[in-house]
Design a protein around this motif. Structure first.
Motif, PDB file in Angstrom:
ATOM      1  N   ARG A 105       9.336  -7.091  18.525  1.00 51.22           N
ATOM      2  CA  ARG A 105       8.953  -5.714  18.190  1.00 51.22           C
ATOM      3  C   ARG A 105       7.874  -5.788  17.108  1.00 51.22           C
ATOM      4  NH1 ARG A 105      14.622  -4.332  15.900  1.00 51.22           N
ATOM      5  NH2 ARG A 105      14.057  -6.346  15.015  1.00 51.22           N
ATOM      6  N   VAL A 106       6.701  -5.316  17.431  1.00 53.45           N
ATOM      7  CA  VAL A 106       5.573  -5.426  16.500  1.00 53.45           C
ATOM      8  C   VAL A 106       5.005  -4.035  16.235  1.00 53.45           C
ATOM      9  CG1 VAL A 106       3.312  -6.442  16.064  1.00 53.45           C
ATOM     10  CG2 VAL A 106       5.050  -7.746  17.319  1.00 53.45           C
ATOM     11  N   GLY A 107       4.896  -3.688  14.959  1.00 50.06           N
ATOM     12  CA  GLY A 107       4.365  -2.390  14.570  1.00 50.06           C
ATOM     13  C   GLY A 107       2.890  -2.469  14.218  1.00 50.06           C
ATOM     14  N   ILE A 108       2.181  -1.385  14.512  1.00 50.78           N
ATOM     15  CA  ILE A 108       0.769  -1.271  14.163  1.00 50.78           C
ATOM     16  C   ILE A 108       0.460   0.218  14.012  1.00 50.78           C
ATOM     17  CG2 ILE A 108       0.040  -1.297  16.589  1.00 50.78           C
ATOM     18  CD1 ILE A 108      -2.436  -2.894  15.643  1.00 50.78           C
ATOM     19  N   ARG A 109      -0.380   0.545  13.022  1.00 53.85           N
ATOM     20  CA  ARG A 109      -0.646   1.971  12.732  1.00 53.85           C
ATOM     21  C   ARG A 109      -1.077   2.717  13.998  1.00 53.85           C
ATOM     22  NH1 ARG A 109      -5.358   4.319  11.295  1.00 53.85           N
ATOM     23  NH2 ARG A 109      -6.335   2.326  10.765  1.00 53.85           N
ATOM     24  N   SER A 110      -2.088   2.213  14.655  1.00 53.98           N
ATOM     25  CA  SER A 110      -2.508   2.733  15.956  1.00 53.98           C
ATOM     26  C   SER A 110      -2.856   1.531  16.816  1.00 53.98           C
ATOM     27  CB  SER A 110      -3.733   3.648  15.812  1.00 53.98           C
ATOM     28  OG  SER A 110      -4.319   3.902  17.086  1.00 53.98           O
ATOM     29  N   PHE A 111      -2.572   1.603  18.101  1.00 56.15           N
ATOM     30  CA  PHE A 111      -2.851   0.465  18.967  1.00 56.15           C
ATOM     31  C   PHE A 111      -4.344   0.182  19.054  1.00 56.15           C
ATOM     32  CE2 PHE A 111      -3.116  -1.782  23.097  1.00 56.15           C
ATOM     33  CZ  PHE A 111      -2.209  -2.800  22.820  1.00 56.15           C
ATOM     34  N   THR A 112      -5.154   1.157  18.676  1.00 56.34           N
ATOM     35  CA  THR A 112      -6.602   1.043  18.873  1.00 56.34           C
ATOM     36  C   THR A 112      -7.361   0.697  17.591  1.00 56.34           C
ATOM     37  OG1 THR A 112      -6.888   3.427  18.537  1.00 56.34           O
ATOM     38  CG2 THR A 112      -6.509   2.664  20.790  1.00 56.34           C
ATOM     39  N   THR A 113      -6.681   0.327  16.513  1.00 52.87           N
ATOM     40  CA  THR A 113      -7.396  -0.060  15.302  1.00 52.87           C
ATOM     41  C   THR A 113      -8.198  -1.334  15.551  1.00 52.87           C
ATOM     42  OG1 THR A 113      -5.589  -1.401  14.427  1.00 52.87           O
ATOM     43  CG2 THR A 113      -5.635   0.935  13.787  1.00 52.87           C
ATOM     44  N   THR A 114      -9.312  -1.457  14.838  1.00 50.06           N
ATOM     45  CA  THR A 114     -10.156  -2.638  14.998  1.00 50.06           C
ATOM     46  C   THR A 114      -9.455  -3.898  14.506  1.00 50.06           C
ATOM     47  OG1 THR A 114     -12.202  -1.351  14.934  1.00 50.06           O
ATOM     48  CG2 THR A 114     -12.360  -3.676  14.312  1.00 50.06           C
ATOM     49  N   THR A 115      -8.782  -3.806  13.356  1.00 47.66           N
ATOM     50  CA  THR A 115      -8.036  -4.965  12.863  1.00 47.66           C
ATOM     51  C   THR A 115      -6.984  -5.392  13.874  1.00 47.66           C
ATOM     52  OG1 THR A 115      -8.413  -4.495  10.520  1.00 47.66           O
ATOM     53  CG2 THR A 115      -6.452  -5.765  11.065  1.00 47.66           C
ATOM     54  N   GLY A 116      -6.302  -4.420  14.474  1.00 49.89           N
ATOM     55  CA  GLY A 116      -5.300  -4.742  15.483  1.00 49.89           C
ATOM     56  C   GLY A 116      -5.898  -5.438  16.694  1.00 49.89           C
ATOM     57  N   ALA A 117      -7.061  -4.970  17.141  1.00 45.76           N
ATOM     58  CA  ALA A 117      -7.710  -5.593  18.295  1.00 45.76           C
ATOM     59  C   ALA A 117      -8.130  -7.022  17.984  1.00 45.76           C
ATOM     60  CB  ALA A 117      -8.914  -4.761  18.730  1.00 45.76           C
ATOM     61  N   TRP A 118      -8.679  -7.252  16.795  1.00 44.22           N
ATOM     62  CA  TRP A 118      -9.033  -8.625  16.398  1.00 44.22           C
ATOM     63  C   TRP A 118      -7.783  -9.512  16.361  1.00 44.22           C
ATOM     64  CZ3 TRP A 118     -13.454 -10.956  16.599  1.00 44.22           C
ATOM     65  CH2 TRP A 118     -14.660 -10.285  16.329  1.00 44.22           C
ATOM     66  N   LEU A 119      -6.717  -9.029  15.716  1.00 41.03           N
ATOM     67  CA  LEU A 119      -5.523  -9.854  15.582  1.00 41.03           C
ATOM     68  C   LEU A 119      -4.870 -10.131  16.937  1.00 41.03           C
ATOM     69  CD1 LEU A 119      -4.009  -8.374  12.307  1.00 41.03           C
ATOM     70  CD2 LEU A 119      -4.691 -10.753  12.678  1.00 41.03           C
ATOM     71  N   ARG A 120      -4.814  -9.146  17.810  1.00 44.38           N
ATOM     72  CA  ARG A 120      -4.248  -9.385  19.138  1.00 44.38           C
ATOM     73  C   ARG A 120      -5.099 -10.392  19.908  1.00 44.38           C
ATOM     74  NH1 ARG A 120      -3.504  -3.725  18.997  1.00 44.38           N
ATOM     75  NH2 ARG A 120      -5.352  -3.455  20.314  1.00 44.38           N
ATOM     76  N   GLY A 121      -6.424 -10.296  19.751  1.00 42.97           N
ATOM     77  CA  GLY A 121      -7.291 -11.269  20.403  1.00 42.97           C
ATOM     78  C   GLY A 121      -7.050 -12.673  19.897  1.00 42.97           C
ATOM     79  N   ILE A 122      -6.874 -12.796  18.592  1.00 36.53           N
ATOM     80  CA  ILE A 122      -6.585 -14.105  17.993  1.00 36.53           C
ATOM     81  C   ILE A 122      -5.242 -14.631  18.497  1.00 36.53           C
ATOM     82  CG2 ILE A 122      -5.986 -15.220  15.799  1.00 36.53           C
ATOM     83  CD1 ILE A 122      -8.097 -13.281  14.513  1.00 36.53           C
TER      84      ILE A 122
END
Length: 284
Positions: A105-122
């Motif tokens: 279970r992973v929380g993120i402010r919004s699924f579309t944040t730029t930091t989130g996209a970078w981290l998911r890509g990593i």
């Protein structure tokens, strides 16, 4: 005649000379809107065209472009950083490493944040994490209203760090917090960042600058001047502030375009040149 521009720009080292008025122009003047934090102004820009010139999260821009929003990218980076330090887990529940996230279970402010996209890509491309196996819990809508978010929404009133502390989440992305029991998901973030840079040769871009399509079409001289002023303001920033060559900017954009398409936030991985129009593509 001076062209007055409704403008959203955050307080960054590279924008300081513009924001404090020490850098001026006879051609354009900026009417700065105040949003704190700055990203609260991205939704009005994307949904209502609230500004002529606007700082913009790069993933928000990529998504907005895919839905035909009338904005054009300038080749000006105002915020870039390595992302590894912006991920946490609750050590009271046991040790968790990036490769252990499958099914969690992973929380993120919004699924579309730029930091989130970078981290998911990593996580997906460097650690083999199956992003589709993760139970994503989000707290906010996307800036782009047309995007259909299929993640699970946190219950009303819940806060992301408290949910992590209470064991309702296994990890969170896009957050930093100095709280007992919370540890970085990447145990030696500085070392991880160096290794990642050595492998990929890119500094992750978070925010760039966009102008309205109307401004670019009808007042090209104003757009050229905005670009010049942003460049000059960045050159006046203290030593150590991120500075991008055209090649470095393109490499970072190529990566985030690929990650964003991989994660289903945009329909396909476009070419970097498609992010600009005939005017902004020529700016150097």
């Amino acid at each position: 005649m001076t062209i007055r521009l409704r403008t959203l720009l955050g307080d960054h080292p590279c924008t300081a000379a513009l924001k404090n008025g020490s850098l001026k122009s006879d051609l354009v003047a900026f009417d700065f809107a105040e949003y704190s934090p700055t990203n609260k102004g991205f939704k009005p820009m994307v949904r209502d065209g609230a500004f002529d010139v606007s700082e913009m999260a790069i993933v928000t821009y990529l998504m907005a472009r895919s839905f035909g929003k009338p904005m054009v990218l300038l080749p000006n980076v105002v915020l870039a950083r390595f992302q590894h330090a912006h991920a946490l887990y609750n050590a009271k529940l046991g040790t968790l490493r990036p490769a252990d996230l499958n099914g969690k279970r992973v929380g993120i402010r919004s699924f579309t944040t730029t930091t989130g996209a970078w981290l998911r890509g990593i996580l997906a491309n460097d650690y083999g994490v199956d992003l589709n196996s993760i139970n994503w819990v989000t707290f906010e809508d996307a800036h782009v209203a047309e995007f259909k978010d299929t993640t699970k929404r946190a219950p009303p009133g819940k806060e992301i760090i408290q949910m992590l502390l209470d064991g309702e989440l296994d990890a969170v992305l896009g957050e930093k917090a100095d709280r007992p029991g919370l540890k970085p998901l990447f145990p030696d973030a500085a070392s991880e960042e160096k290794s990642w840079f050595a492998k990929h040769g890119a500094l992750p871009i978070n925010h760039m600058v966009v102008v309205s399509e109307t401004l670019s079409r009808t007042q090209p001289e104003a757009v050229r001047e905005v670009f010049r002023l942003l460049q000059e303001s960045a050159a006046l920033a203290p030593a150590g502030s991120p500075r991008f060559s055209l090649k470095e900017m393109r490499r970072s954009l190529e990566m985030i375009i690929g990650y964003t398409a991989q994660q289903g936030l945009i329909p396909y991985a476009c070419a970097v040149d498609e992010l600009f129009d005939d005017l902004t593509r020529t700016l150097r």
